[in-house]
Scaffold this motif. Structure first.
Motif, PDB file in Angstrom:
ATOM      1  N   MET A 197      35.885  32.415  22.736  1.00 29.74           N
ATOM      2  CA  MET A 197      35.687  33.551  23.638  1.00 29.74           C
ATOM      3  C   MET A 197      34.478  34.335  23.160  1.00 29.74           C
ATOM      4  O   MET A 197      34.134  34.315  21.970  1.00 29.74           O
ATOM      5  N   ASN A 198      33.820  35.034  24.080  1.00 30.04           N
ATOM      6  CA  ASN A 198      32.646  35.807  23.714  1.00 30.04           C
ATOM      7  C   ASN A 198      33.004  37.287  23.562  1.00 30.04           C
ATOM      8  O   ASN A 198      34.121  37.708  23.879  1.00 30.04           O
ATOM      9  N   PRO A 199      32.085  38.104  23.019  1.00 26.54           N
ATOM     10  CA  PRO A 199      32.392  39.525  22.819  1.00 26.54           C
ATOM     11  C   PRO A 199      32.803  40.248  24.085  1.00 26.54           C
ATOM     12  O   PRO A 199      33.649  41.154  24.034  1.00 26.54           O
ATOM     13  N   LEU A 204      37.154  43.001  26.986  1.00 24.98           N
ATOM     14  CA  LEU A 204      37.998  43.078  28.173  1.00 24.98           C
ATOM     15  C   LEU A 204      39.469  43.193  27.801  1.00 24.98           C
ATOM     16  O   LEU A 204      40.224  43.946  28.436  1.00 24.98           O
ATOM     17  N   ILE A 205      39.904  42.470  26.772  1.00 19.57           N
ATOM     18  CA  ILE A 205      41.328  42.457  26.404  1.00 19.57           C
ATOM     19  C   ILE A 205      41.633  43.431  25.270  1.00 19.57           C
ATOM     20  O   ILE A 205      42.653  43.307  24.584  1.00 19.57           O
ATOM     21  N   ARG A 252      45.127  47.151  27.069  1.00 17.93           N
ATOM     22  CA  ARG A 252      43.901  47.250  26.278  1.00 17.93           C
ATOM     23  C   ARG A 252      44.064  48.143  25.051  1.00 17.93           C
ATOM     24  O   ARG A 252      43.162  48.212  24.216  1.00 17.93           O
ATOM     25  N   SER A 253      45.181  48.853  24.958  1.00 21.48           N
ATOM     26  CA  SER A 253      45.447  49.698  23.794  1.00 21.48           C
ATOM     27  C   SER A 253      46.948  49.692  23.519  1.00 21.48           C
ATOM     28  O   SER A 253      47.746  49.845  24.458  1.00 21.48           O
ATOM     29  N   SER A 285      33.288  38.629  35.604  1.00 23.14           N
ATOM     30  CA  SER A 285      32.752  39.968  35.350  1.00 23.14           C
ATOM     31  C   SER A 285      33.821  41.009  35.638  1.00 23.14           C
ATOM     32  O   SER A 285      34.635  40.855  36.550  1.00 23.14           O
ATOM     33  N   ASP A 286      33.783  42.072  34.840  1.00 25.79           N
ATOM     34  CA  ASP A 286      34.636  43.238  35.087  1.00 25.79           C
ATOM     35  C   ASP A 286      33.912  44.147  36.072  1.00 25.79           C
ATOM     36  O   ASP A 286      32.862  44.712  35.773  1.00 25.79           O
ATOM     37  N   VAL A 287      34.446  44.256  37.284  1.00 26.15           N
ATOM     38  CA  VAL A 287      33.774  45.020  38.345  1.00 26.15           C
ATOM     39  C   VAL A 287      34.479  46.342  38.617  1.00 26.15           C
ATOM     40  O   VAL A 287      34.257  46.963  39.664  1.00 26.15           O
TER      41      VAL A 287
END
Length: 505
Positions: A197-199, A204-205, A252-253, A285-287
């Protein structure tokens, strides 16, 4: 050799090349003495190793006199046949300490086993790094005491180096992923384990470290929303799945409630040589930030969908077509890496211009940057011309494919080779781009049409509503593209611009 002379060696029971050398060898000059005096255990062990297809050498006595089989003679290289009958510490002087330890352990009744043991040997007249699987065990005499050592030698150099190359290719792939502006991940197997996986995906997660874990374990909230079932469908059917502005709830947290994000993404199946799906490539992409006020929302989402769709289509085509046409995984990884980096460089140019278009000269400079080992390799001439985003990406990929072919087989593979890239717009508003190679080796048409050829001769002209052809001349390859200027330019040219040219090389 007379039958009387051959009789002492009847126990060999083998007619191979090394067996013949053993018969002709003067063993009286070694610590073993004449063959007639050999103990039965030595004769039996010699006969056994000669019949084995695996490289085996026997080290007999305190000095470790070497007797080996045909397979070991291949391993020994130029040291054979001189080392037959020699003492192992002298026959392999460069690893004398290693073999001294082997003899001490073996003659004391112990065994040794090494896997992918690295040694430096002089088998071809120069130092050579080799890797081997080595198994040592004692050979007992008639009283049951260790009298020698049997060594089974299996060279693993080719596999070790191949694994090292694969690791390097994997690291390059990781580097490519880390530079990508969109989130990416690679899932392996039917249980969808995170392999890469990339940064952007990690952000995102929420920064979770999920490498090696199943999706349903690493991201349980994603599993509850049905996305693991969607991955199962892609893996079992081989169908690509796309989602645009998909609402996804992510944890995410640890101390915060689930957060809704809007994602554009694709699940792309990756197949092996047999056509079976082995991995799923996740990209998107996160839109979320583009979903706000109603009027602005429509504008931004429509614009983003257009861009992401083109990007995803390009990446899917590159991955799918390259894997289908590649002869090996190493070739596939190198080609995928190079083509996606070419696409990424074109994206950088477009991003600097807010995706309104790009200068053709900038696109060509970016696409040829990977092939500029010499400052005088390229000559680029043409008027100022801005391309639309789709045309810019298509031209960038085409120039990359031409450059790759030239560096491997054409002008860029020769020290004096040159490539001329020229373009103009005639009085009929027809854009003409020419790639011409000189100074390279003689060229011949390829025996098969690969992805690169289809890209420049079919996809590119279709994308730009034009025509293209390639001519393998004695002086070098010439590629010509013609297209209506309206299909490539983001705005009309002034007539004066179309007629003038200038050079930057």
């Amino acid at each position: 050799m007379t039958s009387d002379a051959a009789a002492p060696f009847a126990f060999l029971g083998h007619d191979g090349a090394v067996a013949g050398l053993i018969r002709d060898f003067d063993w009286s000059q070694t610590a073993l003495g004449r063959v007639e005096t050999w103990p039965q255990c030595l004769k039996t062990a010699t006969a056994l190793l000669l019949h084995s297809p695996v490289p085996i050498v026997m080290l007999w006595g305190e000095r470790g006199v070497m007797i080996y089989n045909d397979a070991y003679s291949v391993f020994a290289g130029h040291r054979h046949p001189q080392i037959l009958g020699s003492n192992v510490r002298e026959g392999w002087r460069e690893v004398a300490d290693f073999n001294d330890h082997v003899m001490r352990v073996g003659l004391a009744g112990g065994t040794l086993a090494y896997r992918d043991q690295e040694l430096t040997l002089y088998r071809k007249g120069y130092p050579e790094q080799v890797w081997m699987n080595l198994d040592y065990s004692p050979v007992a005499d008639e009283q049951g005491k260790p009298a020698g050592v049997i060594a089974i030698v299996v060279e693993t150099t080719e596999r070790v180096l191949a694994e090292r190359r694969n690791r390097q290719e994997f690291q390059r792939l990781q580097s490519m992923f880390s530079q990508a502006p969109t989130f990416m991940a690679m899932l392996s197997g039917a249980d969808h384990r995170f392999e890469l996986m990339n940064p952007e995906y990690r952000r995102l997660i929420g920064g979770r470290d999920v490498i090696g874990q199943r999706v349903d374990v690493a991201l349980p909230e994603v599993a509850r929303q049905g996305y693991v079932l969607l991955l199962d469908h892609v893996f079992s059917t081989g169908e690509t799945v796309k989602r645009m502005s998909e609402p996804v709830f992510l944890n995410r947290s640890p101390d915060a409630p689930l957060e809704q994000r809007f994602l554009d993404f694709v699940y792309q199946p990756i197949r092996d040589d047999s056509g079976a799906v082995t991995h799923i490539f996740v990209q998107g992409s996160d839109v979320t930030e583009r979903v706000r006020a109603e009027s602005h929302q429509r504008f931004l989402i429509n614009e983003l969908n257009h861009r992401v769709k083109n990007t995803l289509a390009s990446i899917q085509s590159i991955v799918g077509q390259t894997l289908r046409g590649a002869s090996s995984k190493d070739e596939a990884l190198r080609s995928i890496n190079a083509r996606i980096l070419a696409l990424s460089r074109a994206h950088d140019v477009l991003t600097q211009e807010n995706w309104d278009g790009a200068d053709l000269r900038s696109i060509i400079d970016s696409a040829t940057s990977a092939f500029r080992d010499r400052g005088d390799a390229f000559r680029i001439d043409g008027p100022d011309l801005r391309l639309g985003p789709r045309a810019a990406l298509a031209v960038a990929l085409a120039v990359h494919e031409l450059g790759t072919n030239a560096s491997q087989h054409g002008a860029l593979s020769a020290p004096e080779g040159q490539v001329s890239i020229r373009w103009r717009v005639d009085d009929r508003d027809i854009f003409r781009l020419e790639w011409a190679e000189t100074g390279g080796p003689p060229v011949t048409p390829a025996s098969r049409t690969g992805f690169g050829s289809r890209l420049i001769l079919e996809v590119l002209p279709q994308e730009l509503q034009g025509a293209a052809h390639i001519d393998h001349r004695p002086t070098g390859t010439v590629f010509v593209l013609e297209s209506p200027v309206a299909a490539v330019s983001d705005k009309p040219l002034y007539r004066g611009e179309a007629d003038g040219t200038h050079s930057d090389r």
